[in-house]
Design an enzyme around this catalytic site. Structure first.
Site, mmCIF file in Angstrom:
data_model
loop_
_atom_site.group_PDB
_atom_site.id
_atom_site.type_symbol
_atom_site.label_atom_id
_atom_site.label_comp_id
_atom_site.label_asym_id
_atom_site.label_seq_id
_atom_site.Cartn_x
_atom_site.Cartn_y
_atom_site.Cartn_z
ATOM 1 N N LEU A 1 10.912 1.388 7.264
ATOM 2 C CA LEU A 1 10.375 1.827 5.981
ATOM 3 C C LEU A 1 11.182 3.043 5.521
ATOM 4 O O LEU A 1 11.494 3.930 6.323
ATOM 5 C CB LEU A 1 8.897 2.207 6.123
ATOM 6 C CG LEU A 1 8.254 2.508 4.772
ATOM 7 C CD1 LEU A 1 8.006 1.237 3.987
ATOM 8 C CD2 LEU A 1 6.958 3.276 4.932
ATOM 9 N N GLU B 1 11.546 2.659 14.566
ATOM 10 C CA GLU B 1 10.670 3.740 14.077
ATOM 11 C C GLU B 1 9.389 3.748 14.893
ATOM 12 O O GLU B 1 9.209 2.948 15.808
ATOM 13 C CB GLU B 1 10.386 3.575 12.574
ATOM 14 C CG GLU B 1 9.809 2.242 12.192
ATOM 15 C CD GLU B 1 9.735 1.990 10.681
ATOM 16 O OE1 GLU B 1 9.701 2.957 9.888
ATOM 17 O OE2 GLU B 1 9.677 0.801 10.304
ATOM 18 N N LYS C 1 6.480 -1.927 1.936
ATOM 19 C CA LYS C 1 5.284 -1.353 2.581
ATOM 20 C C LYS C 1 4.095 -2.303 2.422
ATOM 21 O O LYS C 1 3.209 -2.093 1.599
ATOM 22 C CB LYS C 1 4.984 0.034 1.991
ATOM 23 C CG LYS C 1 4.082 0.870 2.886
ATOM 24 C CD LYS C 1 4.156 2.329 2.497
ATOM 25 C CE LYS C 1 3.138 3.198 3.199
ATOM 26 N NZ LYS C 1 3.271 3.246 4.646
ATOM 27 N N TYR D 1 0.836 -1.198 0.000
ATOM 28 C CA TYR D 1 0.000 0.000 0.000
ATOM 29 C C TYR D 1 0.872 1.249 0.000
ATOM 30 O O TYR D 1 2.082 1.183 0.226
ATOM 31 C CB TYR D 1 -0.965 0.012 1.188
ATOM 32 C CG TYR D 1 -0.342 0.366 2.530
ATOM 33 C CD1 TYR D 1 0.499 -0.520 3.195
ATOM 34 C CD2 TYR D 1 -0.579 1.605 3.126
ATOM 35 C CE1 TYR D 1 1.060 -0.195 4.421
ATOM 36 C CE2 TYR D 1 -0.020 1.936 4.351
ATOM 37 C CZ TYR D 1 0.798 1.040 4.994
ATOM 38 O OH TYR D 1 1.366 1.367 6.205
HETATM 39 N N1 PDD Z 1 2.839 5.147 7.170
HETATM 40 N N2 PDD Z 1 7.459 3.972 8.868
HETATM 41 C C1 PDD Z 1 6.340 3.232 8.826
HETATM 42 C C2 PDD Z 1 6.328 1.916 9.517
HETATM 43 C C3 PDD Z 1 5.204 3.710 8.138
HETATM 44 O O1 PDD Z 1 4.093 2.970 8.088
HETATM 45 C C4 PDD Z 1 5.261 4.990 7.510
HETATM 46 C C5 PDD Z 1 4.100 5.545 6.740
HETATM 47 C C6 PDD Z 1 6.457 5.714 7.590
HETATM 48 C C7 PDD Z 1 6.632 7.059 6.928
HETATM 49 O O2 PDD Z 1 6.686 6.928 5.525
HETATM 50 P P1 PDD Z 1 6.206 8.126 4.570
HETATM 51 O O3 PDD Z 1 6.953 9.323 4.989
HETATM 52 O O4 PDD Z 1 6.580 7.655 3.237
HETATM 53 O O5 PDD Z 1 4.709 8.271 4.785
HETATM 54 C C8 PDD Z 1 7.539 5.181 8.265
HETATM 55 C C9 PDD Z 1 1.641 5.564 6.449
HETATM 56 C C10 PDD Z 1 1.442 7.031 6.475
HETATM 57 C C11 PDD Z 1 0.456 4.784 6.978
HETATM 58 O O6 PDD Z 1 0.658 3.605 7.268
HETATM 59 O O7 PDD Z 1 -0.651 5.324 7.072
#
Ligand code: PDD
Length: 286
Positions: A206, A182, A150, A33
């Protein structure tokens, strides 16, 4: 009001969009996703999210290569149909429906993937009240070891986020081998002696799209960056802390496990980074 969502080529009212019980996304979490932020009806970091989506699909050997123009058109159409001003577009691509439950999947084979998209509204981030920031707690990181992909395997982060809420916190920072990996759905940072410290890229985390741009913008303003693991003790002794993601942009973290970070208020570097990130990304939003 019912949203219009996208499913496999059709735009439908959300209550009419249905996926098979044999879909591998449902049975095996065999799906990836992305979440792309929207401000003023325009998408932030569309290209970055598309590139990461391609990589996730490749890493899982899901035989689907999204076409940029088509993806852009679908995202834009959903934003328009739902009159989305601020919020995000969620896209999920699963390995599809092989017609039965089976641990085995045919690699690179041509069952069509299931593709769904929907929008989510959020307030204008430029007017968010941030005076409280986030209070985070810590838990051991019990996720699988390919966090760079992801996938929709989000049970442990969901448990960690719910545990945090239940105990009066806003989120959880996860710890592995003594260092912070994280947050449940965001990348984690501390600031020490004016230096931004965040874990280096590997399969442990991620590879945040927000992270990549934020570090680029910070570097262009001569801020010092160290990409390395940091411990909970280091974080507790930091001047500031924050997280980044497509849904929170840059969110100050004001305490960890009940202990104030710095003054216990959102830090000045953090607030400046947030403003810079939002301003710069709105300039190039599409
Ligand atoms: N989550 N780390 C994890 C585990 C994440 O699920 C996300 C993003 C990030 C940040 O990635 P980015 O800057 O590309 O959004 C880091 C999304 C927002 C979610 O699961 O809703």
């Amino acid at each position: 009001m019912s949203r219009t969502v996208y499913i496999n080529g059709s735009y439908l009212p959300e209550e009419d969009a249905k996926v098979s019980i044999f879909d591998r996304g449902f049975l095996m979490a065999d799906a990836i996703y992305e979440v792309t932020a929207v401000i003023d009806g325009k998408m932030i970091e569309f290209d970055g999210h598309l590139e990461r989506m391609r990589r996730s699909l490749r890493e899982l050997d899901i035989a689907y290569d999204p076409n940029k123009e088509e993806m852009l058109a679908i995202h834009r159409e959903l934003i328009a149909r739902n009159h989305l001003v601020h919020g995000g577009v969620y896209i999920q691509i699963t390995r599809g429906n092989p017609g039965d439950r089976d641990f085995l999947y045919a690699e690179g084979e041509s069952i069509p993937p299931t593709i769904v998209l929907f929008t989510q509204e959020r307030p204008d981030p430029r007017h968010s009240k941030l005076d409280k920031g986030w209070a985070v707690m810590t838990m051991e990181d019990l996720r699988w070891k390919r966090r760079d992909i992801k996938t929709v395997q989000l049970l442990y982060p969901s448990i960690a986020k719910t545990t945090a809420k239940r105990l009066g916190f806003d989120d959880t920072w996860m710890i592995e081998d003594g260092t912070i990996t994280e947050g449940t759905s965001n990348n984690a940072y501390i600031i020490k002696d004016g230096v931004i410290i965040t874990r280096h890229l590997s399969n442990d985390i991620l590879h945040g799209i927000t992270r990549a741009s934020l570090l680029k913008y910070a570097q262009s303003r001569q801020m010092k960056i160290e990409e390395r693991p940091f411990t909970l003790d280091e974080a507790l002794a930091a001047e500031e802390a924050f997280v980044t993601s497509a849904s929170t942009y840059v969110m100050p973290v004001v305490s960890i496990d009940g202990q104030d970070i710095g003054t216990g208020k959102p830090g000045e570097h953090t607030l400046a980074l947030r403003q810079m990130y939002i301003e710069e990304s709105v300039k190039v939003a599409i």
